[in-house]
Scaffold this active site. Structure first.
Site, PDB file in Angstrom:
ATOM      1  N   SER A 141      -3.164 -40.928 -42.530  1.00 36.48           N
ATOM      2  CA  SER A 141      -2.666 -41.002 -43.906  1.00 36.48           C
ATOM      3  C   SER A 141      -3.062 -42.352 -44.512  1.00 36.48           C
ATOM      4  CB  SER A 141      -1.152 -40.765 -43.924  1.00 36.48           C
ATOM      5  OG  SER A 141      -0.678 -40.585 -45.231  1.00 36.48           O
ATOM      6  N   GLY A 173       1.992 -44.293 -44.294  1.00 30.50           N
ATOM      7  CA  GLY A 173       3.166 -44.562 -45.110  1.00 30.50           C
ATOM      8  C   GLY A 173       2.828 -44.816 -46.566  1.00 30.50           C
ATOM      9  N   GLY A 174       1.688 -44.321 -47.022  1.00 27.49           N
ATOM     10  CA  GLY A 174       1.328 -44.441 -48.425  1.00 27.49           C
ATOM     11  C   GLY A 174       1.088 -45.860 -48.896  1.00 27.49           C
TER      12      GLY A 174
END
Length: 613
Positions: free
Chosen positions: A364, A273-274
């Site tokens: 991610s 989710g960055g």
């Protein structure tokens, strides 16, 4: 015939089912789970590792709201696949093929004996099989039925008949539940609330005695975060959100774990989710490669299949996001992950896990958090994990940063929210106090609207230097590491303004989206540019032009592949050699979060749409 003792017990079964405690044993869900939800023959059973008499076996199964497992037949759990599950070690069981186990007999409440080697005995001599008579007073491990249903993707609650209770070292007594293939303990808090004066501070461990009973039926609150594609475009405000979820085929329901099994490896998953959004539980919406399809719950992070098929204990965690996790160079989010790893060390044995075999992995931003943990001062990570996998870590956009960088970012946010005057150069205690008094959602939304990015800080304590220098110096978590990514990772992130069938000129016209003028000029003057990225002549795929694919490949190499290869090579080739591997997947699969599936090769193929990236 059954002994009179067994017959007398039959009348007591309703009382046992209603009032008795769980059996004092280790319980293992053994199954033939092939990961195919359309296979009607996927089935499971409960293996009780402690030894019981025939009557005791019925009683122990009844305590779990089940009965003795019927003799295996040609469907569901066959004798062959049940034997494999019991002897292969997949679920932590590697029992001898000659081991004798109680199952149901030919008549009601009669017992038979099953052995993985293939023999079956009746307790009365009247059953099928070898005809050998088993003594009902003999003490053997037990196979019970498992009537729990498969886990529905839009449900977290289970019938009370499938609940399970166990004691932990520091997390109190937890009541979870089971489905067909795993035990689940959801929303287990590992830290106190981080609201108020605890905001931006290191997390405080939540330690409970065994007389504190907690239910673990539902995922906990989502951590404070702004609206985004990966959270249903909703604003969240949770600060009492530091919880984790456990999925396991094994639990110990009492003091007696029983014999015949080994501890399972632990897979510790960190969501993406960055560093800005995301959650360890279900997504509060559903989007496929064909677009948004409604506000349902699509839980890509349910660990049931990994636990059942892979034979592991899966732990997924929440950690603080955006400004709440990184403001004032606090590295609070990093410390959240470290505290969750300490929780695993303290408690995972109750779930059948091996605290000496903990794999950290994430996708991610979760992969980024794994890189942050690898680069953390070893005095804070020693003994917490034994291996690591980074999935789609974007190293260029999530670097190790200086305190001054994050302080300046923090001051930008504080000025925007009225907690600091314009031009303020210092994060004073009054500024921090003001920021602690504001609603959490205000910080998340302002950070989002300002386009701020937050990264780990080289603080001189938890983080001594950047990751490359840490590896070169040998001052990092030297554990076997896999660096993994997709071939065209950045195709997923190309802006929707870039049409999939764009002409070759789109390659050069778009470079300014990611590089400054000097960098663009350097790229265009590089003689090998068109050799490595032949955007003018490259062949298209799935309706995507060659120029668009080459643009995605360039950005993939810049932000993902090259940083991973560089760090992996440092691990392998420096004097502080470490086992390191680079893995590349040919194509990513369809995702419920896909912002621009049109530019992702393979994303639109129907057979790939049922699996997450």
């Amino acid at each position: 015939m059954l002994s009179t003792l067994v017959l007398a017990f039959v009348g007591l079964l309703p009382w046992v089912r209603a009032f008795s405690l769980y059996p004092d044993t280790g319980v293992v869900i053994v199954s033939n789970n092939d990961l195919n939800p359309s296979n009607p023959n996927r089935a499971s059973a409960l293996y009780l590792k402690s030894a019981y008499t025939c009557m005791g076996a019925y009683q122990a199964c009844a305590q779990l709201q089940e009965t003795l497992l019927p003799p295996p037949n040609g469907t569901g759990l066959t004798a062959a696949n049940l034997s494999t599950a019991l002897t292969s070690g997949t679920h932590g069981l590697a029992i001898d093929s000659s081991q004798r186990i109680w199952i149901a007999g030919a008549a009601p409440y009669e017992c038979a004996v099953f052995s993985p080697g293939g023999s079956t005995e009746s307790s009365s001599g009247s059953g099928s099989g070898s005809g050998v008579t088993a003594d009902v007073n003999e003490e053997l491990p037990v196979l019970c039925s498992n009537t729990a249903p498969p886990m529905a993707v839009n449900s977290t609650l289970q019938d009370s008949s499938h609940q399970i209770q166990l004691s932990t070292n520091t997390a109190g007594t937890l009541i979870g539940f089971r489905d067909k293939f795993s035990f689940k303990f959801l929303g287990v808090k590992y830290a106190e609330s981080t609201a108020g004066l605890s905001r931006f501070q290191p997390p405080t461990s939540l330690r409970l005695s065994n007389n504190v009973v907690r239910t673990a039926f539902e995922y906990g609150p989502i951590c404070a975060q702004p609206p985004d594609a990966d959270n249903g475009h909703l604003l969240y405000s949770g600060e009492d959100c530091l919880q984790l979820n456990i999925f396991t085929p094994v639990v110990n329901t009492g003091s007696n774990a029983g014999a015949g099994s080994s501890k399972l490896p632990v897979m510790f998953y960190i969501h993406g989710g960055g560093l800005n959004t995301g959650d360890s539980g279900p997504f509060p919406f559903n989007m496929t490669t064909e677009g948004y399809v409604g506000p349902t719950i699509s839980n890509m992070l349910d660990g049931t299949n990994v636990a059942s098929y892979g034979g592991a204990v899966v732990v997924t965690i929440n950690y603080r996001l955006n400004a709440l996790g990184w403001f004032n160079a606090s590295n609070a989010a990093l410390k959240d992950a470290l505290l969750a790893l300490h929780w695993v060390q303290d408690n995972i044995e109750a779930f059948g896990g091996d605290p000496t075999r903990v794999l950290i992995y994430g996708e991610s931003a979760g992969g980024t958090m794994v890189r942050y943990l690898l680069g953390t001062n070893p005095k804070y990570t020693e003994g917490l994990f034994s291996a690591a996998i980074l999935e789609s870590d974007f190293g260029q956009s999530t670097p190790f940063t200086s305190p001054s960088y994050v302080v300046n970012t923090s001051l930008t946010l504080a000025e925007n929210l009225g907690c600091a005057a314009n031009g303020t150069t210092t994060l004073t205690s009054s500024v921090i106090s003001c920021m602690q008094s504001l609603p959490a959602e205000s910080l998340s939304l302002a950070s989002y609207n300002l386009g701020l990015t937050w990264n780990i800080v080289i603080d001189g304590d938890y983080v001594l230097t950047d990751i490359a220098s840490s590896i070169e110096d040998g001052v990092y978590a030297r554990v076997p590491t896999i660096w993994s990514s997709n071939q065209c990772e950045y195709c997923y992130f190309l802006p929707t303004t870039i049409a999939p069938n764009s002409p070759p000129q789109i390659f050069t016209d778009s470079l300014g989206l990611w590089f400054n003028q000097t960098q663009v000029a350097t790229l265009l003057n590089t003689s090998s540019l068109t050799e490595n990225y032949p955007y003018e002549t490259a062949t298209g795929e799935d309706g995507i032009s060659g120029a668009v694919l080459q643009l995605g490949q360039l950005m993939t190499d810049w932000d993902v592949h090259c940083p991973m290869v560089y760090l992996s090579s440092l691990e392998t080739n420096t004097t502080n050699r470490n086992n390191s591997y680079k893995v590349e997947f040919g194509v990513g699969l369809g995702s419920p979060l896909t912002p621009n599936p049109a530019t992702c090769p393979g994303q639109g193929r129907r057979e790939q749409m049922d699996e997450p990236c």
